[in-house]
Motif scaffolding. Structure first.
Motif, mmCIF file in Angstrom:
data_model
loop_
_atom_site.group_PDB
_atom_site.id
_atom_site.type_symbol
_atom_site.label_atom_id
_atom_site.label_comp_id
_atom_site.label_asym_id
_atom_site.label_seq_id
_atom_site.Cartn_x
_atom_site.Cartn_y
_atom_site.Cartn_z
ATOM 1 N N THR A 32 0.831 -1.211 0.000
ATOM 2 C CA THR A 32 0.000 0.000 0.000
ATOM 3 C C THR A 32 0.860 1.253 0.000
ATOM 4 O O THR A 32 0.626 2.174 -0.782
ATOM 5 N N ILE A 33 1.875 1.264 0.851
ATOM 6 C CA ILE A 33 2.747 2.437 0.906
ATOM 7 C C ILE A 33 3.611 2.534 -0.341
ATOM 8 O O ILE A 33 3.910 3.619 -0.822
ATOM 9 N N ALA A 34 4.010 1.380 -0.906
ATOM 10 C CA ALA A 34 4.829 1.388 -2.120
ATOM 11 C C ALA A 34 4.042 1.928 -3.308
ATOM 12 O O ALA A 34 4.621 2.539 -4.208
ATOM 13 N N ALA A 35 2.737 1.723 -3.315
ATOM 14 C CA ALA A 35 1.906 2.220 -4.423
ATOM 15 C C ALA A 35 1.945 3.744 -4.496
ATOM 16 O O ALA A 35 1.817 4.323 -5.579
ATOM 17 N N LEU A 36 2.155 4.381 -3.376
ATOM 18 C CA LEU A 36 2.222 5.847 -3.362
ATOM 19 C C LEU A 36 3.449 6.383 -4.097
ATOM 20 O O LEU A 36 3.530 7.574 -4.378
ATOM 21 N N SER A 37 4.387 5.515 -4.419
ATOM 22 C CA SER A 37 5.584 5.926 -5.154
ATOM 23 C C SER A 37 5.233 6.540 -6.501
ATOM 24 O O SER A 37 6.000 7.327 -7.046
ATOM 25 N N TYR A 38 4.106 6.160 -7.039
ATOM 26 C CA TYR A 38 3.720 6.622 -8.367
ATOM 27 C C TYR A 38 2.816 7.849 -8.315
ATOM 28 O O TYR A 38 2.296 8.273 -9.347
ATOM 29 N N VAL A 39 2.634 8.410 -7.133
ATOM 30 C CA VAL A 39 1.816 9.615 -6.978
ATOM 31 C C VAL A 39 2.756 10.799 -6.752
ATOM 32 O O VAL A 39 3.210 11.066 -5.648
ATOM 33 N N TRP A 40 3.091 11.432 -7.816
ATOM 34 C CA TRP A 40 3.940 12.609 -7.905
ATOM 35 C C TRP A 40 5.143 12.545 -6.989
ATOM 36 O O TRP A 40 6.017 11.706 -7.170
ATOM 37 N N ILE A 41 5.259 13.379 -5.949
ATOM 38 C CA ILE A 41 6.469 13.466 -5.132
ATOM 39 C C ILE A 41 6.435 12.531 -3.911
ATOM 40 O O ILE A 41 7.379 12.488 -3.130
ATOM 41 N N PHE A 43 7.061 9.566 -3.651
ATOM 42 C CA PHE A 43 8.106 8.547 -3.649
ATOM 43 C C PHE A 43 9.097 8.802 -2.512
ATOM 44 O O PHE A 43 9.761 7.889 -2.043
ATOM 45 N N LEU A 44 9.174 10.036 -2.043
ATOM 46 C CA LEU A 44 10.092 10.384 -0.949
ATOM 47 C C LEU A 44 9.736 9.670 0.353
ATOM 48 O O LEU A 44 10.615 9.369 1.155
ATOM 49 N N LYS A 61 12.200 4.010 -6.385
ATOM 50 C CA LYS A 61 13.203 4.417 -7.380
ATOM 51 C C LYS A 61 12.557 4.616 -8.744
ATOM 52 O O LYS A 61 12.867 5.581 -9.449
ATOM 53 N N GLN A 62 11.641 3.728 -9.112
ATOM 54 C CA GLN A 62 10.933 3.913 -10.373
ATOM 55 C C GLN A 62 10.044 5.147 -10.314
ATOM 56 O O GLN A 62 9.937 5.891 -11.284
ATOM 57 N N GLY A 63 9.421 5.382 -9.166
ATOM 58 C CA GLY A 63 8.593 6.571 -8.994
ATOM 59 C C GLY A 63 9.406 7.846 -9.101
ATOM 60 O O GLY A 63 8.938 8.845 -9.650
ATOM 61 N N PHE A 64 10.636 7.813 -8.603
ATOM 62 C CA PHE A 64 11.523 8.974 -8.693
ATOM 63 C C PHE A 64 11.841 9.291 -10.155
ATOM 64 O O PHE A 64 11.748 10.440 -10.587
ATOM 65 N N ILE A 65 12.210 8.265 -10.923
ATOM 66 C CA ILE A 65 12.527 8.478 -12.341
ATOM 67 C C ILE A 65 11.287 8.977 -13.082
ATOM 68 O O ILE A 65 11.369 9.904 -13.894
ATOM 69 N N LEU A 66 10.141 8.402 -12.783
ATOM 70 C CA LEU A 66 8.894 8.841 -13.411
ATOM 71 C C LEU A 66 8.601 10.301 -13.057
ATOM 72 O O LEU A 66 8.175 11.082 -13.906
ATOM 73 N N PHE A 67 8.861 10.691 -11.824
ATOM 74 C CA PHE A 67 8.658 12.072 -11.389
ATOM 75 C C PHE A 67 9.553 13.030 -12.168
ATOM 76 O O PHE A 67 9.105 14.083 -12.627
ATOM 77 N N VAL A 68 10.814 12.666 -12.339
ATOM 78 C CA VAL A 68 11.743 13.519 -13.093
ATOM 79 C C VAL A 68 11.273 13.652 -14.540
ATOM 80 O O VAL A 68 11.288 14.754 -15.106
ATOM 81 N N ILE A 69 10.838 12.549 -15.129
ATOM 82 C CA ILE A 69 10.330 12.600 -16.508
ATOM 83 C C ILE A 69 9.075 13.474 -16.581
ATOM 84 O O ILE A 69 8.908 14.246 -17.530
#
Length: 121
Positions: A32-41, A43-44, A61-69
């Protein structure tokens, strides 16, 4: 000799099942908490708070790269069709990552996963 091979294979299976059960526990506790990685910032939260969870770190880490993109792509929002299609594609990837993470999957996003493997935390 056959008994020795059986003993070795059962020992290997026991080790593998122990590793899989700890992975399964990690996934169940943190999906559940890992899913939040894909919600904008957000991932922190996983990068800073769930350091021991391989599952949460993988998706963070994937959420971070997606955020930068997404930040870079936001510069193209001013181009009427191209920018909007690009942001729509990124939104679809983020939603897919969110859903797959909630399902407990280790989804490797094409290209993004390769970049995320280079991040050492």
């Amino acid at each position: 000799m056959a008994d020795t091979n059986k003993a070795k294979s059962s020992t290997k299976e026991a080790k593998n099942s122990g590793a899989e059960s700890s992975n399964d526990t990690d996934v169940e506790e943190n999906k559940t908490i890992a899913a939040l990685s894909y919600v904008w910032i957000l991932f922190l939260v996983q990068i800073l708070g769930k350091r021991k969870s391989k599952f949460a770190q993988f998706h963070a880490k994937q959420g971070f790269i997606l955020f930068v993109i997404e930040l870079i792509a936001s510069l193209f929002m001013w181009f009427p069709i191209f920018g909007q299609l690009l942001m729509l594609a990124l939104l679809i990837v983020a939603v897919m990552g969110f859903v797959k993470t909630l399902n407990g999957e280790w989804w490797e996003i094409p290209y993004i996963h390769e970049w995320s493997k280079k991040i050492k935390l």
